[in-house]
Design a protein around this motif. Structure first.
Motif, PDB file in Angstrom:
ATOM      1  N   THR A   4      13.939  12.568 -62.648  1.00  0.00           N
ATOM      2  CA  THR A   4      13.477  13.002 -63.967  1.00  0.00           C
ATOM      3  C   THR A   4      12.943  11.871 -64.836  1.00  0.00           C
ATOM      4  N   GLY A   5      13.055  10.626 -64.396  1.00  0.00           N
ATOM      5  CA  GLY A   5      12.549   9.541 -65.223  1.00  0.00           C
ATOM      6  C   GLY A   5      12.556   8.207 -64.507  1.00  0.00           C
ATOM      7  N   GLU A   6      12.043   7.193 -65.197  1.00  0.00           N
ATOM      8  CA  GLU A   6      11.882   5.866 -64.610  1.00  0.00           C
ATOM      9  C   GLU A   6      13.207   5.222 -64.226  1.00  0.00           C
ATOM     10  N   VAL A   7      14.204   5.316 -65.081  1.00  0.00           N
ATOM     11  CA  VAL A   7      15.494   4.675 -64.786  1.00  0.00           C
ATOM     12  C   VAL A   7      16.118   5.291 -63.544  1.00  0.00           C
ATOM     13  N   GLU A   8      16.078   6.604 -63.444  1.00  0.00           N
ATOM     14  CA  GLU A   8      16.618   7.284 -62.266  1.00  0.00           C
ATOM     15  C   GLU A   8      15.838   6.878 -61.012  1.00  0.00           C
ATOM     16  N   ALA A   9      14.533   6.725 -61.139  1.00  0.00           N
ATOM     17  CA  ALA A   9      13.705   6.295 -60.009  1.00  0.00           C
ATOM     18  C   ALA A   9      14.057   4.877 -59.573  1.00  0.00           C
ATOM     19  N   GLN A  10      14.275   3.981 -60.540  1.00  0.00           N
ATOM     20  CA  GLN A  10      14.657   2.606 -60.207  1.00  0.00           C
ATOM     21  C   GLN A  10      15.992   2.578 -59.466  1.00  0.00           C
ATOM     22  N   ARG A  11      16.924   3.375 -59.920  1.00  0.00           N
ATOM     23  CA  ARG A  11      18.242   3.406 -59.255  1.00  0.00           C
ATOM     24  C   ARG A  11      18.130   3.939 -57.830  1.00  0.00           C
ATOM     25  N   ALA A  12      17.342   4.999 -57.641  1.00  0.00           N
ATOM     26  CA  ALA A  12      17.156   5.556 -56.296  1.00  0.00           C
ATOM     27  C   ALA A  12      16.489   4.533 -55.383  1.00  0.00           C
ATOM     28  N   ALA A  13      15.474   3.847 -55.889  1.00  0.00           N
ATOM     29  CA  ALA A  13      14.790   2.827 -55.085  1.00  0.00           C
ATOM     30  C   ALA A  13      15.731   1.667 -54.779  1.00  0.00           C
ATOM     31  N   ALA A  14      16.571   1.299 -55.736  1.00  0.00           N
ATOM     32  CA  ALA A  14      17.528   0.212 -55.514  1.00  0.00           C
ATOM     33  C   ALA A  14      18.525   0.582 -54.417  1.00  0.00           C
ATOM     34  N   ARG A  15      18.945   1.838 -54.390  1.00  0.00           N
ATOM     35  CA  ARG A  15      19.848   2.278 -53.308  1.00  0.00           C
ATOM     36  C   ARG A  15      19.156   2.147 -51.958  1.00  0.00           C
ATOM     37  N   ARG A  16      17.883   2.536 -51.887  1.00  0.00           N
ATOM     38  CA  ARG A  16      17.142   2.388 -50.629  1.00  0.00           C
ATOM     39  C   ARG A  16      17.000   0.926 -50.244  1.00  0.00           C
ATOM     40  N   ALA A  17      16.650   0.093 -51.220  1.00  0.00           N
ATOM     41  CA  ALA A  17      16.457  -1.336 -50.943  1.00  0.00           C
ATOM     42  C   ALA A  17      17.747  -1.992 -50.470  1.00  0.00           C
ATOM     43  N   GLY A  18      18.893  -1.478 -50.928  1.00  0.00           N
ATOM     44  CA  GLY A  18      20.183  -2.047 -50.543  1.00  0.00           C
ATOM     45  C   GLY A  18      20.743  -1.508 -49.249  1.00  0.00           C
ATOM     46  N   ALA A  19      20.090  -0.526 -48.640  1.00  0.00           N
ATOM     47  CA  ALA A  19      20.565   0.059 -47.387  1.00  0.00           C
ATOM     48  C   ALA A  19      20.445  -0.959 -46.248  1.00  0.00           C
TER      49      ALA A  19
END
Length: 107
Positions: free
Chosen positions: A31-46
């Motif tokens: 729903t927004g930029e902050v949520e997108a950053q968190r989702a991408a950060a989870r992927r990057a940390g996998a």
């Protein structure tokens, strides 16, 4: 009307040799930029992503976020970037101040 958007989120990583590379993640259904950053950060940390980066460290001071927008006939474009966009990464990891000094642009 669907208020979920797509975002292209980029992170910068430093190799042991001092070179950087940027990795970008397309994030949907947020729903927004902050949520997108968190989702991408989870992927990057996998684990698979960390393996692909071969130990490169996250530059916690650099994130690029652009909304993916569609016009009336379905063509995609990216939102404009603000000049000199930098945002603190939503990951808990930070590079050390010494590492940051090593990679800081020359004055």
């Amino acid at each position: 009307m669907n208020n979920h958007t797509m975002w292209l989120i980029g992170f910068r990583f430093w190799s042991e040799a001092g070179a950087y590379t940027k990795h970008f993640y397309l994030v949907r259904g947020v729903t927004g930029e902050v949520e997108a950053q968190r989702a991408a950060a989870r992927r990057a940390g996998a684990a698979p992503e960390r393996t692909r980066r071969k130990g490169a460290e996250l530059d916690a001071g650099w994130i690029q976020a652009q909304e993916v927008m569609r016009d009336g006939i379905g063509r995609c474009r990216l939102s404009d970037l603000p000049p000199h966009q930098t945002t603190r990464a939503p990951l808990d990891r930070k590079i050390t101040s010494e590492r940051a000094r090593q990679h800081a642009p020359a004055a």
